[in-house]
Design a protein around this motif. Structure first.
Motif, PDB file in Angstrom:
ATOM      1  N   TYR A  65      -1.974  -7.573 -11.374  1.00  0.00           N
ATOM      2  CA  TYR A  65      -1.321  -6.505 -10.799  1.00  0.00           C
ATOM      3  C   TYR A  65      -0.848  -5.591 -11.898  1.00  0.00           C
ATOM      4  O   TYR A  65      -0.603  -4.320 -11.849  1.00  0.00           O
ATOM      5  CB  TYR A  65      -0.257  -6.936  -9.923  1.00  0.00           C
ATOM      6  CG  TYR A  65       0.857  -6.011  -9.306  1.00  0.00           C
ATOM      7  CD1 TYR A  65       0.218  -5.131  -8.610  1.00  0.00           C
ATOM      8  CD2 TYR A  65       1.937  -6.244 -10.136  1.00  0.00           C
ATOM      9  CE1 TYR A  65       1.522  -4.103  -8.243  1.00  0.00           C
ATOM     10  CE2 TYR A  65       2.945  -5.449  -9.828  1.00  0.00           C
ATOM     11  CZ  TYR A  65       2.747  -4.179  -8.759  1.00  0.00           C
ATOM     12  OH  TYR A  65       3.819  -3.299  -8.481  1.00  0.00           O
ATOM     13  N   GLU A 120      -1.126  -1.607 -12.188  1.00  0.00           N
ATOM     14  CA  GLU A 120       0.025  -0.506 -12.166  1.00  0.00           C
ATOM     15  C   GLU A 120      -0.127   0.150 -13.443  1.00  0.00           C
ATOM     16  O   GLU A 120       0.338   1.491 -13.438  1.00  0.00           O
ATOM     17  CB  GLU A 120       1.218  -1.559 -12.079  1.00  0.00           C
ATOM     18  CG  GLU A 120       2.525  -0.720 -12.119  1.00  0.00           C
ATOM     19  CD  GLU A 120       2.752   0.101 -10.840  1.00  0.00           C
ATOM     20  OE1 GLU A 120       3.334   1.246 -10.936  1.00  0.00           O
ATOM     21  OE2 GLU A 120       2.202  -0.043 -10.009  1.00  0.00           O
ATOM     22  N   ARG A 144      -4.787   3.318  -7.094  1.00  0.00           N
ATOM     23  CA  ARG A 144      -3.454   2.959  -6.169  1.00  0.00           C
ATOM     24  C   ARG A 144      -4.077   1.794  -5.069  1.00  0.00           C
ATOM     25  O   ARG A 144      -3.255   0.903  -4.696  1.00  0.00           O
ATOM     26  CB  ARG A 144      -3.067   4.175  -5.593  1.00  0.00           C
ATOM     27  CG  ARG A 144      -2.280   4.987  -6.531  1.00  0.00           C
ATOM     28  CD  ARG A 144      -1.742   6.288  -5.689  1.00  0.00           C
ATOM     29  NE  ARG A 144      -1.017   7.134  -6.919  1.00  0.00           N
ATOM     30  CZ  ARG A 144      -0.892   8.373  -6.722  1.00  0.00           C
ATOM     31  NH1 ARG A 144      -1.286   9.201  -5.274  1.00  0.00           N
ATOM     32  NH2 ARG A 144       0.184   9.039  -7.449  1.00  0.00           N
ATOM     33  N   ASP A 170      -2.497  -1.795  -4.870  1.00  0.00           N
ATOM     34  CA  ASP A 170      -1.916  -2.406  -3.497  1.00  0.00           C
ATOM     35  C   ASP A 170      -2.724  -3.537  -3.112  1.00  0.00           C
ATOM     36  O   ASP A 170      -2.021  -4.794  -2.637  1.00  0.00           O
ATOM     37  CB  ASP A 170      -1.977  -1.295  -2.554  1.00  0.00           C
ATOM     38  CG  ASP A 170      -1.147  -0.022  -2.789  1.00  0.00           C
ATOM     39  OD1 ASP A 170      -0.251  -0.279  -3.587  1.00  0.00           O
ATOM     40  OD2 ASP A 170      -1.545   0.932  -1.984  1.00  0.00           O
TER      41      ASP A 170
END
Length: 270
Positions: free
Chosen positions: A105, A109, A183, A187
């Protein structure tokens, strides 16, 4: 008259001998009782205690039951220890999965931040032709498939990409499509990290319960292996003094005579 008197006088020595014999037997009996009074004494308390105490067969059966119970608890404790070790290994694996999901993650990001910075710059100018739009659509589909095979997108997200729904527009510039794709990947990886964290917490709670059960069974197995048969309490108090006892039970003032259960004794569980 003289004949009757003579007959009576002749029977007197015989009667005297019989009476003397009876007196001798009584004297011997009394002397035996005086010399050894305990021989004919009736000890009601001792007889009741002997009757209430378990027999040798009952004690042997009780010992076998205790040994069997100790063996069963030892086996259960060993299995519980194995289960606790397995649950701990599963928890450690889940913990590693949480760490890996978090790192993935963070990488996603970072990609989003990098592309967001690039988006602020002017986009390259390209001709708006059907061929250009077809190329943009192929680029989006290839990038989405690559992300899916890398397990960065879910099946539902991939279906949305190919169906051009939920904000997916194949006419956008490739830079904008890449940013939207990053993105979506971010998520999805965040949701996956949250699910991994929930699984890790559940595995931790299961490992704690298994360890507690193993400790409890080990303690019970130790207690069962080192237990000793309890002495049965006396039914009657000891009677002080050396006075003679009668056939009646001695009275116990202010207390009731406790009862003693015969047969197998119950083993307390810890």
């Amino acid at each position: 008259m003289q004949t009757v008197l003579s007959s009576v006088l002749l029977d007197v020595p015989r009667a005297a001998a019989i009476w003397l014999s009876l007196l001798g037997v009584v004297a011997v009996t009394v002397a035996g009782l005086l010399l050894r009074p305990g021989r004919l004494r009736f000890d009601a308390g001792a007889r009741i205690r002997r009757a209430a105490m378990p027999s040798e067969l009952e004690r042997a059966e009780e010992q076998r039951e205790r040994s069997r119970y100790a063996e069963e608890i030892a086996v259960a404790a060993e299995r519980a220890g194995t289960t606790a070790a397995r649950m701990r290994a599963e928890w450690l694996t889940a913990q590693e999965a949480v760490e890996a999901a978090w790192q993935a993650y963070e990488a996603a990001e970072a990609d989003v931040r990098r592309l967001a910075t690039a988006e602020a710059m002017p986009l390259p100018s390209t001709p708006r032709t059907p061929a250009e739009y077809a190329e943009r659509e192929r680029f989006l589909h290839r990038a989405a498939l690559d992300a899916y095979w890398r397990k960065e997108l879910s099946v539902d997200q991939l279906s949305d990409v190919f169906a051009h729904r939920n904000g997916w527009d194949p006419r956008l510039h490739p830079v904008e499509q890449e940013l939207a794709l990053r993105r979506a990947v971010r998520d999805n990886l965040f949701a996956r990290q949250q699910a991994a964290r929930d699984r890790e917490q559940a595995a931790w709670r299961a490992a704690e319960r298994a360890a507690e059960a193993a400790r409890s069974l080990r303690d019970e197995a130790f207690a069962a292996a080192n237990s000793r048969p309890e002495e049965s309490p006396s039914l009657l108090p000891l009677i002080e003094g050396t006075g003679e006892q009668t056939g009646e039970l001695p009275a116990v003032s202010g207390r009731e005579v406790p009862s003693v259960a015969r047969g197998r004794a119950a083993v307390a569980a810890y």
